[in-house]
Design an enzyme around this catalytic site. Structure first.
Site, PDB file in Angstrom:
ATOM      1  N   SER A  85      42.429  48.982  66.694  1.00 13.95           N
ATOM      2  CA  SER A  85      42.330  50.142  65.810  1.00 13.95           C
ATOM      3  C   SER A  85      43.620  50.954  65.861  1.00 13.95           C
ATOM      4  CB  SER A  85      41.097  50.971  66.174  1.00 13.95           C
ATOM      5  OG  SER A  85      40.881  51.998  65.238  1.00 13.95           O
ATOM      6  N   HIS A 195      36.421  51.634  60.522  1.00 15.84           N
ATOM      7  CA  HIS A 195      36.399  50.196  60.239  1.00 15.84           C
ATOM      8  C   HIS A 195      35.217  49.748  59.396  1.00 15.84           C
ATOM      9  CE1 HIS A 195      39.708  50.336  62.885  1.00 15.84           C
ATOM     10  NE2 HIS A 195      38.962  50.748  63.886  1.00 15.84           N
TER      11      HIS A 195
END
Length: 312
Positions: A85, A195
């Protein structure tokens, strides 16, 4: 081969920037970040500050780059870099695809967009013991019942999945996952639904912003988030960073690829050792070391020793 891995949001803890090693490269990195952002970055790791997505994401990138630079001072540079991430931004700096000041500004923009899109009522939950397919079935079943949709956010290991969605979606999913045989299901210290499609609008804005950010051909290997594959061009890495908040992070695929390419010693930047534990549990043929678990001098000696063993 030496790989560096950089953790994502959820790894933070109060005081983590103050626990970085006493090293000239660390001090210089903190000073540079403070100058670029116009704030004292050492104010970003208090418990109160860490309630801000912006503070967390910026702090993680600072910690990652400070660690890279301190290790480089001892001639330890990675053959492969990957980050989960927001950790991907530190990985892009690590491999030379992105300058630190540009990474800081882009991460601040990213976090501001995420926070503005979902200021409250959303987040992430980590589920252990069920597969991605099993959790998709659970999420589909709940959605058919009228519960808000939960999404697969990260596939950290075959049975270690992070789900994204609203508080109501995650509360229902955690309950159902435990009933379906999950070993553990807990909310993470993350206040945005990372996400997944909920961040499609924010992603489009970050794509526009990223067009003006200079990226470079990486000097060493960068492994991306979306596909868990090596990316070799400036544009591919730009796309990976600009869009990764919208798409599932294929972290276990990235780890598998790193090992297939020959990485055997994996050093995790601070804070914590979430990524180190994933390697130790699932990929015992590799040596995983959390930089935050030992003093800097011992870390350098340990990495050198492990690399020497690997070469023989």
């Amino acid at each position: 081969m030496l790989a560096f891995q950089f953790p994502g949001q959820g790894a933070q803890s109060a005081g983590f920037l103050h626990r970085l090693p006493e090293h000239a490269a660390v001090r210089d990195t903190l000073a540079e970040a403070s100058q670029v952002l116009g704030i004292d970055v050492l104010t970003l790791d208090t418990s109160a500050a860490l309630r801000s997505t912006v503070a967390v994401q910026v702090g993680l990138v600072v910690a990652g780059v400070a660690t890279v630079r301190a290790l480089a001072d001892s001639q330890l540079t990675p053959d492969v870099s990957a980050g989960l991430s927001v950790g991907a931004y530190a990985a892009a700096v690590s491999c030379g695809a992105l300058q630190f000041d540009d990474a800081l500004r882009m991460v601040r923009k990213r976090a501001e967009l995420m926070e503005a899109a979902y200021p409250s009522g959303y987040g992430l939950a980590a589920i252990s013991g069920l597969s991605e397919h099993q959790l998709e079935v659970v999420a589909d079943e709940l959605a058919r019942r009228g519960v808000p949709r939960a999404y697969i956010g990260n596939v950290n290991a075959p049975r270690q999945i992070v789900m994204a969605g609203s508080d109501a979606a995650l509360e229902a999913l955690v309950e159902r996952a435990l009933a379906a045989g999950a070993r553990k299901a807990t909310r993470l210290e993350v206040s945005v639904p990372s996400h997944c499609e909920l961040l499609a609008g924010a992603t489009e804005e970050l794509i526009d912003y990223a067009r003006e950010v200079p990226f470079h051909t990486p000097r060493s290997i960068y492994v991306g988030n979306r596909g868990g594959r090596p990316l070799h061009t400036a544009q591919a890495i730009r796309d990976d960073l600009a869009t990764n908040m919208r798409y599932t992070v294929r972290w276990f695929d990235a780890l598998t690829v790193m090992l297939e390419m020959g990485a055997r010693v994996l050093v995790e930047a601070p804070p914590g050792q979430v990524l180190t534990d994933i390697v130790r549990e699932n990929l015992p043929e590799a040596t995983a070391i959390a930089a935050s678990s030992m003093a800097h001098e011992r870390l350098v000696a340990t990495v050198r020793r492990r690399l020497a063993v690997d070469r023989h």
